[in-house]
Design an enzyme around this catalytic site. Structure first.
Site, PDB file in Angstrom:
ATOM      1  N   ASP A 223     -63.884  38.404  59.063  1.00  0.00           N
ATOM      2  CA  ASP A 223     -63.142  37.103  59.781  1.00  0.00           C
ATOM      3  C   ASP A 223     -63.098  37.413  61.345  1.00  0.00           C
ATOM      4  O   ASP A 223     -62.893  38.396  61.833  1.00  0.00           O
ATOM      5  CB  ASP A 223     -61.846  37.079  59.290  1.00  0.00           C
ATOM      6  CG  ASP A 223     -60.990  35.799  59.652  1.00  0.00           C
ATOM      7  OD1 ASP A 223     -61.424  34.801  59.338  1.00  0.00           O
ATOM      8  OD2 ASP A 223     -60.163  35.860  60.507  1.00  0.00           O
TER       9      ASP A 223
ATOM     10  N   GLU B 214     -68.365  36.129  60.217  1.00  0.00           N
ATOM     11  CA  GLU B 214     -67.972  34.935  60.724  1.00  0.00           C
ATOM     12  C   GLU B 214     -68.005  35.071  62.217  1.00  0.00           C
ATOM     13  O   GLU B 214     -66.960  35.352  62.786  1.00  0.00           O
ATOM     14  CB  GLU B 214     -66.601  34.649  60.020  1.00  0.00           C
ATOM     15  CG  GLU B 214     -66.428  33.107  60.314  1.00  0.00           C
ATOM     16  CD  GLU B 214     -64.888  32.813  61.030  1.00  0.00           C
ATOM     17  OE1 GLU B 214     -64.638  31.729  60.966  1.00  0.00           O
ATOM     18  OE2 GLU B 214     -64.250  33.750  61.213  1.00  0.00           O
TER      19      GLU B 214
HETATM   20  C1  GLC Z   1     -61.295  32.108  60.514  1.00  0.00           C
HETATM   21  C2  GLC Z   1     -60.867  31.697  59.255  1.00  0.00           C
HETATM   22  C3  GLC Z   1     -59.794  30.591  59.544  1.00  0.00           C
HETATM   23  C4  GLC Z   1     -58.518  31.399  59.983  1.00  0.00           C
HETATM   24  C5  GLC Z   1     -59.221  32.040  61.417  1.00  0.00           C
HETATM   25  C6  GLC Z   1     -58.013  32.993  61.903  1.00  0.00           C
HETATM   26  O1  GLC Z   1     -61.977  31.280  61.654  1.00  0.00           O
HETATM   27  O2  GLC Z   1     -61.907  31.256  58.690  1.00  0.00           O
HETATM   28  O3  GLC Z   1     -59.194  30.246  58.245  1.00  0.00           O
HETATM   29  O4  GLC Z   1     -57.741  30.550  60.382  1.00  0.00           O
HETATM   30  O5  GLC Z   1     -60.387  32.930  61.187  1.00  0.00           O
HETATM   31  O6  GLC Z   1     -57.823  34.277  60.958  1.00  0.00           O
END
Ligand code: GLC
Length: 568
Positions: free
Chosen positions: A224, A283
């Site tokens: 994340d 991500e």
């Molecule tokens: C990422 C997740 C999202 C979350 C954010 C903070 O972007 O996909 O859902 O709100 O991180 O953790």
């Protein structure tokens, strides 16, 4: 996975032939646990619910499951605010349930990837609570970013950074004696304090958390906010007008700093110490696919989500450009390209592509899926897209839970780049069966679901679509079965573009002596051209490729908003 013989005369070498790892052409399905299946009937999905429904994923034909967070959490950001990384939140079950899920998935031939949230934790995490309680000068605060405020009384935030969810990225604390104290950094909600990754204890803690889940048997991690861990030294002001939220061209001092790469080299060594090809997918909302490729150098992570692809509209030239650029960037580091159309942070692609006409949106979504599944590399699916679910756009404010909605993040930007405050609309619980809510999501007809489902979803349940050749579910099943069987689908590293009229994408992929041609008609009207081969699958109907598609030596009429796979 099937082995294929390499044909040196073809323009694609399949990953499968070259013996590269399973992730190079894997189809990975995202389960959002709170909205997938609710075994205990409390209206919230849970791990036993996921386990019970794993056969659906095996039958769908995916290779792996990625589970969004199910760890102990006050749920200020639907579990992305983690209070204890080694504990399953009671709302989702127990550690034994997680263990059972992993073992059942493996029995069914599915790999399991779990989410790791290293940029921030919950304000209820014991480290943060201790840091607050211990007062301003405490060394326990060094694991986070605490700073004095600006202005005479320290009443202004330490710098100009904005939270992705809207408002300042800083919240002021109150000292144990009741006076206003330092501020702490949170790139997301105030309940999500950012860790300071310069602190060795943070690094050691996450190594330990990774090992905890690897020892339990997971096959990898979705990282994340992988681009956020390191902040520019001195936390300098951004200084320019509107700040990027997640995806933007301008560099900012809190995202995509070069220092993150050292962390991922460390993680890669740790992952490589385990057997069974454990992977990590970033991500990382970087300004370009070239910046994303840096996370995938051979000694770093295995994959990164291709958000540039996700945010490309229904436009032939733009899609061709992003496909070429993505493949070139990933090939430069010998990493597989990845493709994704939807996830739990963005408006579902059925709705994104609709331009106000839901039927058109669904046609285009199905066409986009067949295009994506034919590209070389790995593809990510988001739960419910196999049912053609649209975004739910009319949720009443009182049922919404997305913190970004309440903080007004980028509202009205219209960009599907995540976190705009509309994220509840893609998180509505799945419809499985039956004619009234919760449509088999929970065990009892008429029982609760944490977000209401539209009544019209009776026609979109798994049970309603099963066996109907016109359904989206059967299209996904047929496409994924073909993708497993056909050597030119998914594998390889390149596409060979064919000549085609403007607005039509046409490319060729060859492997193991077989050639597949893919056409997508984005012109909005029928297009006649010499049939590129024998039709295998058309996105309009999984069982009947279509009378007008012709075959070798005849003309084909490509329907608008449709993708066709052809065998040449
Ligand atoms: C990422 C997740 C999202 C979350 C954010 C903070 O972007 O996909 O859902 O709100 O991180 O953790």
């Amino acid at each position: 996975m099937t082995q294929h013989i390499t044909d040196a005369t073809t323009d694609a070498i399949t990953d499968r032939d070259a013996g590269r790892g399973w992730w190079h052409d894997a189809v990975i399905y995202q389960v959002y646990p709170r909205s997938f299946a609710d075994a205990d009937g409390d209206g919230m999905g849970d791990l036993p619910g996921v386990t019970a429904r794993l056969p659906h994923l095996r039958d769908l034909g995916v290779d792996a499951v990625w589970l969004s967070p199910f760890y102990a959490s006050p749920q200020a950001d639907a579990g992305y605010d983690v209070a204890d990384y080694r504990v399953v939140d009671p709302v989702f079950g127990t550690l034994a349930d997680a263990d059972a899920l992993v073992r059942r998935a493996h029995e069914l031939g599915l790999r399991v990837i779990v989410d790791i949230v290293p940029n921030h934790c919950s304000d209820q995490h014991e480290w943060f609570r201790a840091a607050l309680a211990d007062g301003p000068a405490s060394p326990l605060r060094e694991r986070f970013h605490f700073r004095p405020g600006r202005g005479p009384g320290g009443e202004l935030p330490p710098n100009d950074w904005e939270s992705v969810f809207g408002g300042p990225a800083w919240t002021r604390t109150t000292d144990p004696d009741g006076t206003p104290g330092d501020w702490y950094l949170h790139l997301f909600a105030p309940e999500q304090p950012d860790f300071d990754w310069e602190h060795p204890a943070v690094r050691e803690e996450f190594r330990s958390v990774l090992r905890f889940w690897l020892d339990l048997g997971v096959d990898g991690f979705r990282v994340d906010v992988a681009h956020g861990l390191i902040k520019a030294p001195g936390l300098p002001d951004v200084g320019h007008g509107e700040q990027v939220k997640l995806l933007g061209a301008a560099p900012v001092p809190y995202f995509d700093q070069d220092g993150v790469h050292e962390i991922y080299r460390d993680w890669r060594a740790l992952l490589d110490g385990y057997d069974g090809e454990r992977i990590a997918v970033a991500e990382a909302w970087t300004p370009t696919v070239e910046r994303s490729a840096l996370y995938l150098r051979p000694d770093e992570l295995h994959q990164a989500f291709n958000f540039t692809y996700l945010t490309t509209g229904w436009d032939a030239a733009a899609l061709r450009a992003v496909i070429d650029r993505s493949l070139a960037a990933m090939n430069s580091v010998a990493a597989p390209a990845t493709w994704v159309l939807s996830n739990h942070d963005v408006v579902r692609h059925t709705t994104r592509f609709a331009d106000g006409d839901p039927a058109r949106g669904l046609r285009r979504a199905r066409a986009a899926t067949l295009l994506m599944l034919a590209l070389p590399g790995s593809a990510y699916l988001y739960q419910g897209e196999e049912l053609g679910l649209p975004e739910v756009t009319d949720l009443p404010d009182e049922v919404r839970q997305d913190p970004a909605f309440f903080r007004g993040a980028g509202q009205g930007s219209g960009q599907p780049s995540g976190q705009e405050g509309t994220r509840d609309g893609c998180r509505v619980p799945l419809p499985w069966s039956g004619v009234r809510p919760p449509f088999g999501f929970g065990p009892v007809a008429g029982g609760p679901s944490w977000l209401p489902q539209p009544a019209g979803w009776a026609d979109l349940t798994v049970a309603a679509q099963q066996g109907d050749p016109a359904s989206t579910l059967e299209l996904y099943r047929t496409a994924l079965a073909l993708r497993r069987a056909h050597p030119a689908l998914g594998a390889g590293r390149d596409v060979a573009w064919e000549e085609a009229p403007a607005g039509v994408l046409a490319f060729r992929r060859t492997a193991a002596g077989r050639t597949l041609v893919v056409t997508t008609n984005l012109t909005g009207r029928p297009v006649t051209l010499p049939a590129p081969g024998t039709p295998l699958l058309c996105s309009l109907n999984s069982r009947a490729p279509g009378a007008d598609l012709g075959g070798p030596g005849t003309d084909a009429v490509l329907p608008p908003d449709a993708t066709v796979w052809w065998e040449r």
